[in-house]
Design a protein around this motif. Structure first.
Motif, PDB file in Angstrom:
ATOM      1  N   THR A  49       0.832  -1.216   0.000  1.00  0.00           N
ATOM      2  CA  THR A  49       0.000   0.000   0.000  1.00  0.00           C
ATOM      3  C   THR A  49       0.859   1.256   0.000  1.00  0.00           C
ATOM      4  N   LYS A  50       2.094   1.128   0.487  1.00  0.00           N
ATOM      5  CA  LYS A  50       3.014   2.273   0.482  1.00  0.00           C
ATOM      6  C   LYS A  50       3.731   2.433  -0.859  1.00  0.00           C
ATOM      7  N   GLY A  51       3.399   1.552  -1.823  1.00  0.00           N
ATOM      8  CA  GLY A  51       3.937   1.707  -3.176  1.00  0.00           C
ATOM      9  C   GLY A  51       5.146   0.862  -3.515  1.00  0.00           C
ATOM     10  N   ALA A  52       5.476  -0.134  -2.688  1.00  0.00           N
ATOM     11  CA  ALA A  52       6.622  -1.012  -2.992  1.00  0.00           C
ATOM     12  C   ALA A  52       6.352  -1.778  -4.289  1.00  0.00           C
ATOM     13  N   ALA A  53       7.350  -1.853  -5.147  1.00  0.00           N
ATOM     14  CA  ALA A  53       7.204  -2.556  -6.429  1.00  0.00           C
ATOM     15  C   ALA A  53       7.036  -4.048  -6.192  1.00  0.00           C
ATOM     16  N   ARG A  54       6.424  -4.719  -7.166  1.00  0.00           N
ATOM     17  CA  ARG A  54       6.190  -6.155  -7.032  1.00  0.00           C
ATOM     18  C   ARG A  54       7.504  -6.922  -6.890  1.00  0.00           C
ATOM     19  N   SER A  55       8.531  -6.484  -7.620  1.00  0.00           N
ATOM     20  CA  SER A  55       9.837  -7.148  -7.531  1.00  0.00           C
ATOM     21  C   SER A  55      10.439  -6.977  -6.140  1.00  0.00           C
ATOM     22  N   SER A  56      10.166  -5.814  -5.514  1.00  0.00           N
ATOM     23  CA  SER A  56      10.651  -5.537  -4.162  1.00  0.00           C
ATOM     24  C   SER A  56       9.941  -6.437  -3.142  1.00  0.00           C
ATOM     25  N   ILE A  57       8.634  -6.622  -3.322  1.00  0.00           N
ATOM     26  CA  ILE A  57       7.858  -7.518  -2.443  1.00  0.00           C
ATOM     27  C   ILE A  57       8.371  -8.949  -2.586  1.00  0.00           C
ATOM     28  N   THR A  58       8.646  -9.360  -3.821  1.00  0.00           N
ATOM     29  CA  THR A  58       9.168 -10.706  -4.084  1.00  0.00           C
ATOM     30  C   THR A  58      10.476 -10.932  -3.344  1.00  0.00           C
ATOM     31  N   ARG A  59      11.367  -9.941  -3.407  1.00  0.00           N
ATOM     32  CA  ARG A  59      12.657 -10.078  -2.729  1.00  0.00           C
ATOM     33  C   ARG A  59      12.465 -10.208  -1.223  1.00  0.00           C
ATOM     34  N   ARG A  60      11.518  -9.446  -0.676  1.00  0.00           N
ATOM     35  CA  ARG A  60      11.266  -9.499   0.768  1.00  0.00           C
ATOM     36  C   ARG A  60      10.687 -10.856   1.178  1.00  0.00           C
ATOM     37  N   VAL A  61       9.843 -11.437   0.336  1.00  0.00           N
ATOM     38  CA  VAL A  61       9.300 -12.770   0.606  1.00  0.00           C
ATOM     39  C   VAL A  61      10.447 -13.782   0.683  1.00  0.00           C
ATOM     40  N   VAL A  62      11.383 -13.685  -0.249  1.00  0.00           N
ATOM     41  CA  VAL A  62      12.549 -14.582  -0.260  1.00  0.00           C
ATOM     42  C   VAL A  62      13.366 -14.407   1.024  1.00  0.00           C
TER      43      VAL A  62
END
Length: 287
Positions: A49-62
């Protein structure tokens, strides 16, 4: 260390953990043993919701998957809750790529500056940009180059890539000439006791750092007159695309760039197709 990660990757993982800890503290979770999957999902949703890119979310999941796996194995967590997390498929946006004329223009501007100023930094900056575009290496790999990494007979440079993987990369004559001019005519002006065998050094004689090298490239790219802020990765993308358009096969480009996966290199085939399509639409009377 176990996974042989780069310093940048380790910093990113630590930043991700710090961000998660701040979020779960706000949720009232003060012990690792209390951590649940919905807490992690809440954190990811907040980032989104704060605008993090999908690739950034993916990296955080990893990052968090690795953390919860370690937590369960070490006894901090009762089970590996992160294994059920599903990473979103990253959006593959096409990278910014210069056309050959624009790349030549940026380098020409540096050549003119080197002739007019005759300063050590102008010769260094020309060599730096020539090497980046001429080899397609990463900025982190460029600043790590030593004098002994250049093989003039074979026209190659030895590069230490991600995960401390060494590879040999071909480099063109213009880049080698620019490097030799820098070494023979200018490097001695900046050398200090802390220079060691570093190929590129800063104004105080130390190995040039990434921040300074990036600013050199940003400045060089201003000659093109683009509205976008174009940096080292634009030169890397451009080198890869120009290689493919010139007839190099995908596997060769993968080796040159140091990609562990061919899928990463394949994005440049899409870039080439887009450029061909655009050129057709602009040039063909029946487009």
């Amino acid at each position: 260390a176990e996974r042989n990660l780069s310093e940048n990757s380790i910093r990113a993982y630590l930043a991700d953990l710090e961000s998660l800890l701040l979020h779960i503290n706000q949720l009232g979770v003060s012990e690792f043993a209390q951590l649940e999957l919905n807490h992690i999902r809440s954190w990811l949703a907040n980032l989104s919701t704060k605008g993090a890119a999908r690739s950034s979310i993916t990296r955080r999941v990893v990052s968090i998957r690795a953390f919860t796996y370690w937590g369960a194995r070490s006894g901090w967590l009762s089970r590996d809750i992160g294994k059920d997390l599903i990473a979103p498929k990253p959006e593959r946006s096409l990278p910014d790529v210069l056309d050959i004329e624009s790349a030549a223009l940026a380098i020409k501007a540096l050549e003119v500056r080197a002739q007019e100023e005759e300063s050590a930094s102008s010769l260094r900056d020309l060599a730096l940009v020539e090497v980046l575009y001429g080899s397609g290496i990463r900025i982190s790999e460029l600043v790590g180059l030593d004098l002994g990494d250049i093989d003039r007979q074979r026209s190659t440079i030895k590069v230490m890539g991600k995960g401390s993987k060494e590879r040999i990369v071909p480099i063109g004559q213009p880049a080698l000439t620019a490097v030799d001019n820098w070494i023979n005519k200018a490097r001695a002006e900046l050398v200090s006791q802390s220079s060691g065998s570093a190929l590129f050094i800063g104004s105080r004689g130390k190995r040039i750092d990434q921040r300074v090298a990036r600013s050199v490239v940003y400045q060089a790219m201003e000659a093109i007159g683009s509205d976008k802020k174009l940096g080292p990765h634009t030169l890397r993308h451009s080198a890869a695309t120009h290689l493919l358009e010139g007839g190099a096969d995908l596997r060769t480009v993968q080796e040159i760039l140091g990609h562990s996966s061919l899928a990463t290199t394949q994005i440049y085939t899409h870039v080439s197709q887009e450029r061909i399509k655009k050129a057709y639409e602009q040039a063909h009377p029946r487009a």
